[in-house]
Design a protein around this motif. Sequence first.
Motif, short mmCIF file in Angstrom:
data_model
loop_
_atom_site.label_atom_id
_atom_site.label_comp_id
_atom_site.label_asym_id
_atom_site.label_seq_id
_atom_site.Cartn_x
_atom_site.Cartn_y
_atom_site.Cartn_z
N HIS A 420 0.81 -1.22 0.00
CA HIS A 420 0.00 0.00 0.00
C HIS A 420 0.85 1.27 0.00
O HIS A 420 0.33 2.37 -0.20
CB HIS A 420 -0.93 0.01 1.22
CG HIS A 420 -0.21 0.13 2.53
ND1 HIS A 420 0.26 -0.96 3.22
CD2 HIS A 420 0.14 1.23 3.26
CE1 HIS A 420 0.85 -0.55 4.32
NE2 HIS A 420 0.80 0.76 4.38
N GLU A 421 2.18 1.15 0.22
CA GLU A 421 3.05 2.32 0.18
C GLU A 421 3.48 2.69 -1.23
O GLU A 421 4.04 3.78 -1.43
CB GLU A 421 4.31 2.06 1.01
CG GLU A 421 4.11 1.96 2.49
CD GLU A 421 5.41 1.70 3.23
OE1 GLU A 421 5.63 2.33 4.27
OE2 GLU A 421 6.21 0.87 2.73
N LEU A 422 3.25 1.84 -2.20
CA LEU A 422 3.81 2.06 -3.53
C LEU A 422 3.34 3.36 -4.18
O LEU A 422 4.16 4.07 -4.78
CB LEU A 422 3.49 0.85 -4.42
CG LEU A 422 4.15 -0.47 -4.00
CD1 LEU A 422 3.80 -1.58 -4.98
CD2 LEU A 422 5.66 -0.31 -3.90
N PRO A 423 2.04 3.71 -4.13
CA PRO A 423 1.65 4.99 -4.75
C PRO A 423 2.39 6.18 -4.15
O PRO A 423 2.83 7.08 -4.88
CB PRO A 423 0.15 5.06 -4.49
CG PRO A 423 -0.28 3.63 -4.36
CD PRO A 423 0.86 2.96 -3.67
N GLU A 424 2.52 6.20 -2.83
CA GLU A 424 3.22 7.31 -2.19
C GLU A 424 4.69 7.32 -2.58
O GLU A 424 5.29 8.39 -2.80
CB GLU A 424 3.07 7.20 -0.68
CG GLU A 424 3.75 8.31 0.10
CD GLU A 424 3.21 9.69 -0.26
OE1 GLU A 424 3.99 10.66 -0.23
OE2 GLU A 424 2.01 9.79 -0.59
N LYS A 425 5.31 6.13 -2.68
CA LYS A 425 6.71 6.05 -3.11
C LYS A 425 6.86 6.55 -4.54
O LYS A 425 7.87 7.19 -4.88
CB LYS A 425 7.21 4.60 -3.01
CG LYS A 425 7.22 4.03 -1.60
CD LYS A 425 8.21 4.75 -0.72
CE LYS A 425 8.25 4.12 0.68
NZ LYS A 425 9.17 4.85 1.59
N ALA A 426 5.87 6.28 -5.38
CA ALA A 426 5.93 6.76 -6.76
C ALA A 426 5.79 8.28 -6.81
O ALA A 426 6.49 8.95 -7.58
CB ALA A 426 4.83 6.10 -7.59
N ARG A 427 4.90 8.85 -5.99
CA ARG A 427 4.72 10.31 -5.98
C ARG A 427 5.96 11.02 -5.44
O ARG A 427 6.31 12.11 -5.89
CB ARG A 427 3.49 10.68 -5.16
CG ARG A 427 2.16 10.38 -5.84
CD ARG A 427 1.00 11.02 -5.11
NE ARG A 427 0.77 10.40 -3.82
CZ ARG A 427 -0.02 9.34 -3.62
NH1 ARG A 427 -0.65 8.79 -4.66
NH2 ARG A 427 -0.19 8.84 -2.42
N SER A 428 6.64 10.40 -4.47
CA SER A 428 7.83 11.04 -3.89
C SER A 428 9.08 10.83 -4.74
O SER A 428 10.13 11.39 -4.43
CB SER A 428 8.07 10.49 -2.48
OG SER A 428 8.38 9.10 -2.53
N GLY A 429 8.99 10.01 -5.78
CA GLY A 429 10.13 9.77 -6.65
C GLY A 429 11.03 8.64 -6.22
O GLY A 429 12.06 8.38 -6.86
N GLU A 430 10.69 7.93 -5.16
CA GLU A 430 11.51 6.81 -4.71
C GLU A 430 11.30 5.56 -5.56
O GLU A 430 12.19 4.70 -5.64
CB GLU A 430 11.19 6.49 -3.25
CG GLU A 430 11.51 7.59 -2.27
CD GLU A 430 11.18 7.19 -0.85
OE1 GLU A 430 11.77 6.20 -0.35
OE2 GLU A 430 10.31 7.85 -0.23
#
Length: 610
Positions: A420-430
Motif C-alpha cells: 500500500h506504500e507504492l503509490p506514495e513512493k511513486a509520488r515522492s520519486g523513490e
Amino acid sequence: MLCDGEESGTQVNVLEEVQTMALPPEEISRNYRSVYAFVEQLLARRFRARGQSVDPDHPEVVELCQSVIGHPPVVELLCRQPFCPETFAPVVEQAIDAVRRALFPDVCKRRFVSLDVLNGNSSIPAAESPETEHSPAISQEREAPDAAPDWLSQETREYLRTRLLVHYPEMKRLLHRWLRQSGKNPSPAMQQQIEEKLKLFHRFYPEGKIPCTAHLDGLQDLSPEQVVQAYLNVYLGIEATFPPNFLRRNARRRAAILVRFLIDEILQTTPEDVLRRKDKSFFLRHRLQNVYRLFNYSFNRALRNAYPDRIPPWLHSRTNSHYWENPRHRAEAIRWLVEHRLQLSPRELYRRAPNRDDFAACGLSYMFNRYYNSVSWALAEAYPELEPWERGKVPFDFWNEETGARAVRWLVEKKGWSVHELPEKARSGEFNRKTFSEFGLATLFEKKFSRNLYRAVSAAWPGYFQPWEFGRVSSEYWQDAQNVYEASRWIARQEGLAETEVVPAIRQKRLTWKVLQKYSIGSALRRWCRGKLEQIFAPAYLQDYAHFLEEHRLLRRISNLKKSLSLGSLIDFILYGFFYHDTRMAAREHQQRYDRIARRIRRRLVEESP
C-alpha cells in the motif's frame, strides 16, 4: 649440541637465507632434487665400501641427506649454479664430512668417532681430528667477544646482553659465527638479516630461555607445542636437524602445524600470498624441505594440508579433469570464487556478478568452459535458491506475465516496502525507473512494461491499484464512461463513502468539486462532465432512483394490505361468528404494524430527498 647452556656437541653452521639468487625458483627446485639424489649416491657408496646396505627411505638416511643439503655452501651453490656432478661433488663431500663431525663427535677425547666404530667394527682405530685440536675457527669461537655489535638496535643489544647470553651462553658462538661469515664489515643487508634473526629470538624467547628439543623422538606422541618448538629451534639455528623420525608419525598433522606456524607466526603473512608468489625455494629456505618432499613437491598440497578451508585444490595448481565431474565440487569452486576470492554477497550478485576473466584468473577456466560457458548457468548450480535475474542478465525471452510479476514482487520485498506504500513512493520519486535499474531489471521495466509503473505493479497485484495512482493518465483513457465511473467510485472510497451514500452526500453538499480537487484526477473528471457532478456519479443516481421506486412500491403494497384487513360488514360477522371480535383485534394489530413500516419508508424518502 647445546641446550639450556649445557654443551652436548659441536653445533653446525646455520643455514642463512640466500639474499640474491641467480637461478629462477623452478631451476632451484630441480637442483634440489638432483642434489638430493646425488647425496644419496655418495652416502650409499660410502656405506657399501664398509660392506653395509642402505635403505634410502630410512628416516635416518633421509635426515642425513637433508642435513647435507642444508649445509650453507651446498645451499648457496644449488641456488646459483645448475647441477653438475663435477662442480657439486667437492662441496657435497665437504658437507658430508661436516655433518658427520657434527652428528658423531667424541667430545670428551676431542676427536671424532669413526663411522666404522659406531657400526660395531672396533678393530679400526678412530682417527684423531686435527680440526679439534688446532682449528683456528673453534678457537675463535671460544674467544667470541662479549660485546654486541654497535650497529644493532638498542633494544636488541639490551635483550642480547641481559637475557639471551645469560640464559643461553652458546648464543655467543652462534653470533660470532654469523659475524665471521659476514666478514669484518658486514653489509647493511647482512646487518639487517642478523638484526631480524635476533628479533625472532626476542619475539619467541623473550626471557632468553631456550628449551631443549634434542631429546625428542618423532615416534613419540608430540604435542603441537613440542612440534612447534622443535621447528623453531631448527629455524633459528639452535638445532641442526629435526628430531629423528619426525615425520614418520602423524606426518600430515605435524606438517600442518609447521606450515601454519611458519606463515602465521614467523612470516606473519597469508597462505594465499605465499601461494601467489610461487617461490619454489620457499620451503627450502625456511628449513621445511622435508615437508615439501612429503607432498611430492606440490606447493598447493602442502599449503592445503595446513589451510584446508582457505587453499582449494584448484588454486595455482592443475586439477584432475575427473575432479570436475562431481557437481558438488563445481558448486564448491563457484561459491569459493564468489564469496572468498571476490568477496561478493550471493544475495547481491545482481549488482556485481563474476565474469569469465574471474574464473580464468582463479584457475577455473577449464571447468567453466567445459560445463557451463555461461556465468548465469554456473551461478545457478552454486546458488539454486536465487532467482534467475539475481544471478546476472537474462534474455528478453525469459520475461512473461508470471516471471515479470514475480520479479516486481521480489523488487518491492528487497526494498522493504509494503504494497500500500507504492503509490506514495511513486509520488515522492523513490519508486521509478532507477529502482528497476538498481536491481538489474531495467530491461524488464523498459521493454516488458513499456516504462509504465502501473503496468508493472498491476502485473504483480492485479486489481489492487488504479492507473492514476502512479502518474498521469492519457486523455484517451477518459473517453470511456466506465473508466470515469470507476474513478468516481475510487474517490468516494477515499472519502469513506459507500456506494449508497454517494447521492445523499452530494445532495447534502458533503461531496463537492472542492473535495474532488484534492485528487490528481479531479480536474480531468471536471472537464469530462463539464462541471456537472451528477454526471460522473450517474450510475449512483440510477441506483438511487431504483431504490426510490422500490420504496414507493412497498408503500402501495402496504396500502393494499391494510385495505384487505378491514372488517365491519355483515358478511364478516356471519363468517367469523363468535371469533369476530378476536379476528378484528388481530387485523387492527396488523394494520398498526403496516402503518409503522410505511412511516419509516416515508421518513427515509424525506431524508434522502434534496
